[in-house]
Design a protein around this motif. Structure first.
Motif, PDB file in Angstrom:
ATOM      1  N   ASN A   1      38.849  58.264  45.818  1.00 51.92           N
ATOM      2  CA  ASN A   1      38.306  59.483  45.216  1.00 51.92           C
ATOM      3  C   ASN A   1      37.711  60.412  46.272  1.00 51.92           C
TER       4      ASN A   1
ATOM      5  N   ASP B   1      35.758  46.457  43.833  1.00 50.19           N
ATOM      6  CA  ASP B   1      36.744  47.425  43.363  1.00 50.19           C
ATOM      7  C   ASP B   1      36.141  48.829  43.277  1.00 50.19           C
ATOM      8  N   GLU B   2      34.865  48.896  43.001  1.00 50.39           N
ATOM      9  CA  GLU B   2      34.201  50.202  42.947  1.00 50.39           C
ATOM     10  C   GLU B   2      34.242  50.891  44.308  1.00 50.39           C
TER      11      GLU B   2
ATOM     12  N   SER C   1      45.416  58.604  34.754  1.00 56.24           N
ATOM     13  CA  SER C   1      44.926  57.487  35.562  1.00 56.24           C
ATOM     14  C   SER C   1      45.716  56.222  35.253  1.00 56.24           C
TER      15      SER C   1
ATOM     16  N   ALA D   1      37.670  52.273  44.778  1.00 49.87           N
ATOM     17  CA  ALA D   1      37.853  53.500  43.984  1.00 49.87           C
ATOM     18  C   ALA D   1      37.175  54.686  44.662  1.00 49.87           C
ATOM     19  N   ASN D   2      35.987  54.474  45.210  1.00 51.36           N
ATOM     20  CA  ASN D   2      35.281  55.549  45.904  1.00 51.36           C
ATOM     21  C   ASN D   2      36.046  56.001  47.142  1.00 51.36           C
TER      22      ASN D   2
ATOM     23  N   THR E   1      44.615  53.405  34.119  1.00 53.16           N
ATOM     24  CA  THR E   1      44.225  52.863  32.816  1.00 53.16           C
ATOM     25  C   THR E   1      44.924  53.594  31.679  1.00 53.16           C
TER      26      THR E   1
ATOM     27  N   ASP F   1      40.599  56.576  39.171  1.00 56.98           N
ATOM     28  CA  ASP F   1      39.337  57.233  38.837  1.00 56.98           C
ATOM     29  C   ASP F   1      38.165  56.256  38.875  1.00 56.98           C
ATOM     30  N   THR F   2      38.374  55.048  38.387  1.00 57.40           N
ATOM     31  CA  THR F   2      37.288  54.079  38.277  1.00 57.40           C
ATOM     32  C   THR F   2      37.722  52.742  38.863  1.00 57.40           C
ATOM     33  N   GLU F   3      36.789  51.815  38.891  1.00 55.43           N
ATOM     34  CA  GLU F   3      37.085  50.479  39.399  1.00 55.43           C
ATOM     35  C   GLU F   3      38.071  49.744  38.498  1.00 55.43           C
ATOM     36  N   ASP F   4      38.158  50.115  37.215  1.00 57.36           N
ATOM     37  CA  ASP F   4      39.142  49.492  36.333  1.00 57.36           C
ATOM     38  C   ASP F   4      40.569  49.821  36.777  1.00 57.36           C
ATOM     39  N   ASP F   5      40.757  51.035  37.276  1.00 53.42           N
ATOM     40  CA  ASP F   5      42.080  51.407  37.793  1.00 53.42           C
ATOM     41  C   ASP F   5      42.438  50.564  39.012  1.00 53.42           C
TER      42      ASP F   5
END
Length: 544
Positions: free
Chosen positions: A458, A450-451, A355, A454-455, A357, A429-433
């Motif tokens: 994904n 951001d979430e 990912s 990410a969704n 991150t 993978d996540t909102e951090d990415d």
């Protein structure tokens, strides 16, 4: 019992359609490929709303749905305005012209159309009038108002553009795969309104380019690829040709070169395999003969023979044997699974790649690439991963999904755009990415969070078939190789595999610690560690 249990099935109409289809002679259009498909079920089942129009039906697939009938009056109003613009030619004449093209229209659709010739012609004419008027918004935005539009028509166009939510709903509907009409119908209608076919193509091209610049998730380069409108099947096909790069033909080896190359590799593998087997057999013979065999057995068995007489060691011996046996069985199972995986194709759900991150922690940098998907690259010297800037808004997901569906249905070659979505799904993978890519300018997030972005990525993981895209696969391979070569990654994988995820290692560690404590206890029981400790303590007290 009848074969067809559909209560709406009309045998007479079915026979008429079969007779007409068998009797058709398409002449120069006989080799026209199907270009308007049903969305594959594997994709439709994941997110039906992204493939099913919610506001307006364009074309025959969703024409009779009751919930879409409200927009029919807007389409009829657009047809009336188009009729006034035709002046000398009546709208009826255009419909009659489309009736002559009816076989060519039908062959564009994957599903058999259960409509009469006149019904189909009127449907196409009305939908084309509405679509051209809607697309004129983008020609106005580009400053290319090449057609004559009345003031009343301008107010309707402004009304379309002003209602942002309604406009976006229509925009999402007209890019859906099942909501397309052939582009040559739009060209014919503009030809009826223009002095020449060349001018009609220029007008249509200006509308489509304006739409593409407004709708494309990628930053459009100034010099767009030259695309002939006459070569595009429909609106979504035009968007696909602009967004997705054309791959150059791969260099293919001749049969003789390929055979020689394979023979050399096969001979090299055989020689290497034979040499390694010879060395193994030689070492095995040396170690299993004479004094060396006796020494090997003594070195392996003597410690266990001595320690087995100590109290409590029988329990530890069983634990050790169970641990070693379990680990051997696990390794054997893993080897069998890995050998089975080599014979099976890789999963198409998600590309194996760290990912964003994880890459960032390993020292990777991210930067924007000038261009579209073809500009994706990885610089090993600077550890920089170049990605094109992608803009995410309320229309992006529907466009991405329908481009993937069209590519999967239409393309016989590599699924370039699908591979790109799989790559983005793999690294996000996540909102951090998403946050890291947004800070680097790779993602322009116009969604709520951001979430949510990410969704979006994904949810794009489903693919129809396995595909390979050389330039993207090369980038993925280089990134994985560089990532695996980093010391921090190697240490982390070692700790995770052999320490944190290995209960056998922890069992062995606890066994060794327990063995040490029991040996210390036995030593103290024999040599009186307690008395020695008190003697040292008393001596220290007297000296102090």
């Amino acid at each position: 019992m009848p074969l067809n249990c559909d209560p709406n099935f009309d045998e007479h109409r079915w026979i008429i359609n079969i007779r007409r289809t068998l009797g058709e002679e398409l002449e120069e259009d006989a080799d026209l490929p199907v270009c308007i498909f049903n969305v594959p079920k594997a994709l439709m089942s994941i997110d039906p709303d992204s493939y099913t129009p919610q506001q307006i039906a364009i074309g025959p697939y969703h024409h009779w749905r009751p919930e879409l009938q409200e927009m029919e009056r807007y389409k009829l109003a657009a047809a009336k305005r188009t009729q006034r613009q035709l002046q000398r030619i009546k709208f009826q004449n255009f419909v009659e012209h489309l009736m002559k093209l009816e076989p060519r229209i039908r062959v564009c659709y994957h599903k058999i159309l259960d409509f009469g010739d006149e019904t189909l012609a009127w449907m196409m004419a009305i939908d084309a009038a509405f679509l051209l008027e809607f697309l004129h918004i983008y020609a106005i935005k580009e400053g290319q108002a090449l057609t004559r539009v009345s003031s009343r028509s301008m107010s309707h166009l402004a009304d379309y553009a002003g209602r942002n939510s309604g406009h976006n709903a229509i925009l999402r509907d007209i890019v859906m795969l099942e909501n397309q009409i052939p582009l040559f119908i739009l060209r014919k209608m503009l030809e009826f309104q223009s002095p020449s076919m060349e001018l009609a193509d220029d007008i249509l091209l200006s509308k489509l380019i304006g739409l593409c610049k407004d709708l494309s998730p990628f930053k459009m380069i100034e010099n767009l690829p030259h695309i002939e409108v006459s070569e595009c099947a429909h609106l979504l096909d035009f968007l696909y040709n602009v967004i997705v790069p054309k791959l150059e033909e791969p260099i293919e080896m001749t049969e003789d070169e390929d055979r020689d190359h394979n023979d050399e590799e096969a001979q090299g593998r055989k020689r290497l395999f034979a040499d390694s087997n010879h060395v193994k057999k030689l070492l095995s013979k040396i170690c299993n003969k004479g004094p060396l065999r006796f020494m090997k057995k003594m070195l392996l068995n003597l410690p266990c023979m001595i320690l087995s007489n100590l109290p409590g060691f029988a329990i530890l011996k069983q634990l050790l044997q169970h641990s070693c046996l379990s680990q051997d069985q696990e390794e054997t199972t893993q080897e069998q699974e890995s050998s089975n995986k080599t014979n099976k194709p890789p999963l198409v759900e998600e590309i194996t790649i760290p990912s964003v991150t994880e890459l960032s922690k390993a020292g990777f940098c991210f930067s924007t690439a000038n261009g579209s998907i073809s500009a994706i690259d990885f610089d090993v010297k600077t550890a920089t991963f170049y990605l094109p800037t992608v803009s995410l808004d309320v229309n992006t997901e529907v466009l991405l999904r329908n481009l993937v569906a069209y590519e999967a249905s239409n393309a016989s070659g590599p699924l370039v755009f699908t591979r790109y979505t799989e790559l983005m799904n793999g690294i996000i993978d996540t909102e951090d990415d998403v946050k890291l890519l947004r800070e680097k300018g790779v993602i322009l997030n116009r969604l709520k969070s951001d979430e949510q972005a990410a969704n979006l990525w994904n949810g794009m993981s489903k693919s129809i078939r396995l595909t390979k895209v050389p330039f993207l696969d090369k980038v993925i391979e280089d990134i994985n190789n560089y990532y695996d070569s980093r010391w921090c990654v190697k240490v982390g994988k070692f700790m995770k595999h052999y320490v944190f995820d290995s209960w056998q290692f922890l069992t062995l560690l606890a066994t060794v610690l327990l063995l040490f404590l029991m040996t210390l206890q036995a030593f103290c029981a024999i040599y009186g560690c307690h008395r020695s400790f008190h003697h040292v303590k008393n001596t220290t007290e007297r000296l102090s």
